[in-house]
Scaffold this motif. Structure first.
Motif, short mmCIF file in Angstrom:
data_model
loop_
_atom_site.label_atom_id
_atom_site.label_comp_id
_atom_site.label_asym_id
_atom_site.label_seq_id
_atom_site.Cartn_x
_atom_site.Cartn_y
_atom_site.Cartn_z
N TYR A 122 -14.10 -5.86 -2.12
CA TYR A 122 -13.53 -5.44 -3.41
C TYR A 122 -14.64 -5.08 -4.39
O TYR A 122 -15.68 -5.75 -4.46
CB TYR A 122 -12.69 -6.58 -3.97
CG TYR A 122 -12.29 -6.42 -5.43
CD1 TYR A 122 -11.32 -5.50 -5.80
CD2 TYR A 122 -12.89 -7.19 -6.42
CE1 TYR A 122 -10.96 -5.34 -7.13
CE2 TYR A 122 -12.53 -7.04 -7.74
CZ TYR A 122 -11.57 -6.11 -8.10
OH TYR A 122 -11.21 -5.96 -9.41
N ASP A 130 -6.79 -7.91 -2.71
CA ASP A 130 -6.46 -8.70 -1.53
C ASP A 130 -6.38 -7.90 -0.23
O ASP A 130 -6.13 -8.47 0.83
CB ASP A 130 -5.12 -9.42 -1.74
CG ASP A 130 -4.00 -8.47 -2.16
OD1 ASP A 130 -4.29 -7.30 -2.47
OD2 ASP A 130 -2.84 -8.91 -2.18
N GLN A 157 0.81 -1.22 0.00
CA GLN A 157 0.00 0.00 0.00
C GLN A 157 0.84 1.27 0.00
O GLN A 157 0.33 2.35 -0.32
CB GLN A 157 -0.91 0.03 1.23
CG GLN A 157 -2.09 -0.92 1.19
CD GLN A 157 -2.95 -0.76 2.43
OE1 GLN A 157 -2.56 -1.19 3.52
NE2 GLN A 157 -4.10 -0.14 2.28
N ASN A 162 -9.29 0.02 -6.20
CA ASN A 162 -9.07 -0.73 -4.96
C ASN A 162 -8.29 -2.00 -5.24
O ASN A 162 -8.07 -2.40 -6.38
CB ASN A 162 -10.37 -1.03 -4.23
CG ASN A 162 -11.40 -1.79 -5.05
OD1 ASN A 162 -12.39 -2.24 -4.52
ND2 ASN A 162 -11.22 -1.95 -6.35
N TYR A 163 -7.83 -2.65 -4.16
CA TYR A 163 -7.03 -3.87 -4.24
C TYR A 163 -7.92 -5.10 -4.17
O TYR A 163 -8.97 -5.10 -3.54
CB TYR A 163 -6.02 -3.94 -3.08
CG TYR A 163 -5.02 -2.82 -3.02
CD1 TYR A 163 -3.84 -2.87 -3.74
CD2 TYR A 163 -5.26 -1.71 -2.22
CE1 TYR A 163 -2.91 -1.85 -3.66
CE2 TYR A 163 -4.33 -0.69 -2.13
CZ TYR A 163 -3.16 -0.76 -2.86
OH TYR A 163 -2.24 0.26 -2.78
N ASN A 171 -8.52 -0.58 0.89
CA ASN A 171 -7.74 0.64 0.64
C ASN A 171 -7.32 1.35 1.91
O ASN A 171 -6.23 1.92 1.99
CB ASN A 171 -8.57 1.62 -0.20
CG ASN A 171 -8.56 1.27 -1.68
OD1 ASN A 171 -8.10 0.19 -2.06
ND2 ASN A 171 -9.07 2.16 -2.51
#
Length: 416
Positions: free
Chosen positions: A305, A314, A284, A311-312, A317
Motif C-alpha cells: 500500500y 487491504d 474491486q 490504491n486499497y 489493485n
C-alpha cells in the motif's frame, strides 16, 4: 423497431395509433425495417425452414454438430493455476469427483438456453467414467448443497434443480471418499441460473458450504483440482493460495462434460483466455483492464500500500487473474516485438511482429495478443487496449513469427 418483453407494442401501440399519437406510416416504416433485416439475413430464402417437423431430427444434435460443440467448449476453458503439473491427470489410480455440480445435466448449458434438451446431455460424472474407460477407479460424492440456505439455492436454480441433502452427512461422505483417492476433482461454483439476467450477487466468492467443503478436502493433503463453474468473474483468492490446480469451465453447452474431460485428462490442451478480469475481492468490481490512469497511480504489480495514491489498504489493485490470462500444458517464449517503422503516416500503417516459440513438450494453441497505449493524447486514454489477437498452433519446439497490421483506425478515438 422491436419490443421483446415489455409488451409495450402489444398493450399500447394500437390505442396510440387510434389516438393519433403514432401514425400508421411510422408503424409501416418500423415493420419494413424489420423485414429488411430478415431479408438481409437470408430468412426469406427458405421461409418455412423452421416449420419442418423433420428438420430437428436430421439437422440438430447430429454427430457432426456435437463434435464441433465439444471442440468449441474445450477451447473456452481457462486454466488459472497448475502447480507442479497437477494437470493433466493420468488415467490411473483412484480419482474422487466431488461437488454439487458433478452429477447435473441441466446446469451444463448455462442460462438462457430456452430450447435446450438436458436429457440428452451427459453429466460430468458420466463423462468422466466414460473417459476413464476402466483404466482408473472413479469415486463420487455430492459433498454439499449449492448454498446452506435452501431458499437461496432454489432462487438460483430457476428450475434447474440439484438435489438437496444434509450438509453434515454429505461432507462426511465426501471426506471418506476423498481419503480413498489419489487425487480429488471438485466440481463447484455457480449453478447456471446464479448468473446472467436478474441474477446479481453481492458476494462473488465460492458459496458458503461449498467453500467449507473445499477447505476440508484441501486438509486431506491430497492433490485438489477445482473446476470452477461460473458465468461471471468470481473471487478465487483463497483457492489460488490453497488449491493445486484451478480451471474455469464456465457453462460449456451440451457437450460441456465431455469437453471438460478432454482437457482434464490431456486429450486436448487448454487454450482459453479470460475475457474478464477476475478480482481479488468483490469490492474491486467493476474491474476493467482498459481503465483510465489516475493522477496518482501505483505501478502495475505493486506489492504494498502507498499512502495518498490510488490504491486499497487491504488488497492490491491488480486483479487476481487479468483480462487475457490463461495457462497451458506447455510453455511459450516471446521474442522482442519489432515494428516495421518508427512512425506512421496519417493514412499509412505499421506492422508489429513478434516471434513465439513453443518451449514445452506438447503441441498446443497460443493466443497472441496485441495491446496498445496512447501516452500522449488530447484526452486521457486507457492504460492499455486490446487491438488484435491471433490464435496459432505450434508443435513442441516450433517457432513462428506473428504479425499484426497497425492501422490508423486502431488508433482513433472520440475526443468530444
Amino acid at each position: 423497431d422491436m419490443d421483446m418483453c415489455s409488451r409495450g407494442y402489444i398493450g399500447t401501440l394500437e390505442q396510440s395509433v387510434l389516438d393519433g399519437r403514432v401514425s400508421a406510416e411510422a408503424v409501416d416504416r418500423a415493420c419494413r425495417r424489420v423485414l429488411e433485416a430478415k431479408y438481409r439475413l437470408g430468412l426469406f430464402d427458405n421461409p418455412y425452414k423452421y416449420c419442418d417437423p423433420k428438420r430437428r431430427k436430421k439437422d440438430i444434435f447430429t454427430a457432426e454438430n456435437r463434435a464441433a460443440a465439444r471442440d468449441i467448449a474445450a477451447e473456452t476453458f481457462v486454466l488459472l493455476k497448475n502447480d507442479n503439473g497437477t494437470l493433466p491427470l493420468k488415467k490411473e489410480g483412484r480419482i474422487a469427483l466431488i461437488g454439487p455440480l458433478a452429477d447435473t445435466r441441466s446446469n451444463m448449458a448455462g442460462t438462457w438456453c430456452v430450447a435446450y434438451t438436458p436429457e440428452r446431455y451427459s453429466t460430468l460424472r458420466e463423462s468422466m467414467a466414460q473417459a476413464l474407460g476402466g483404466k482408473a477407479e472413479l469415486l463420487y460424492a455430492q459433498g454439499c448443497n449449492i448454498t446452506a440456505d435452501e431458499r437461496q439455492q432454489k432462487d438460483g436454480e430457476f428450475g434447474k434443480s440439484i438435489k438437496r441433502g444434509d450438509d453434515a452427512l454429505m461432507k462426511a461422505e465426501a471426506l471418506a471418499v476423498a481419503r480413498q483417492a489419489d487425487v480429488i476433482v471438485c466440481a463447484m461454483g455457480e449453478t447456471a441460473e446464479m448468473t446472467g439476467e436478474s441474477s446479481s450477487r453481492a458476494k462473488l466468492a465460492m458459496p458458503d458450504v461449498q467453500a467449507a467443503l473445499l477447505a476440508e478436502l484441501v486438509k486431506t493433503g491430497k492433490p485438489v483440482v477445482l473446476l470452477n463453474f461460473s458465468g461471471r468473474p468470481t473471487v478465487l483468492t483463497w483457492e489460488q493460495d490453497n488449491v493445486q490446480a484451478i480451471m474455469n469451465v464456465w457453462f460449456g453447452g451440451s457437450e460441456a462434460a465431455h469437453a471438460i474431460c478432454d482437457v482434464l485428462f490431456g486429450d486436448k490442451t487448454p487454450c482459453g483466455r479470460l475475457t474478464v478480469s477476475m478480482p481479488r475481492a468483490t469490492g474491486q468490481e467493476p474491474l476493467y483492464y482498459n481503465h483510465l490512469s489516475s493522477g496518482r497511480p501505483v505501478e502495475e504489480g505493486a506489492k504494498r500500500y502507498y499512502k495518498f495514491r490510488n490504491n486499497y489498504l487491504d488488497v492490491r489493485n491488480d486483479p487476481l487473474y487479468p483480462f487475457g490470462y490463461g495457462l497451458s500444458y506447455t510453455t511459450f517464449e516471446y521474442g522482442e516485438p519489432r515494428l516495421s517503422a518508427a512512425t506512421m503516416e496519417r493514412n499509412g500503417g505499421v506492422k508489429a511482429t513478434v516471434t513465439v516459440k513453443n518451449t514445452g513438450d506438447r503441441d498446443a494453441d497460443e493466443v497472441v495478443q496485441l495491446y496498445i497505449r496512447d501516452r500522449v493524447a488530447s484526452i486521457s486514454r486507457p492504460v492499455k487496449e486490446l487491438k488484435g489477437f491471433q490464435r496459432i498452433h505450434l508443435k513442441a519446439g516450433e517457432s513462428r513469427e506473428v504479425t499484426f497490421d497497425i492501422t490508423p483506425d486502431m488508433l482513433k478515438f472520440y475526443n468530444s
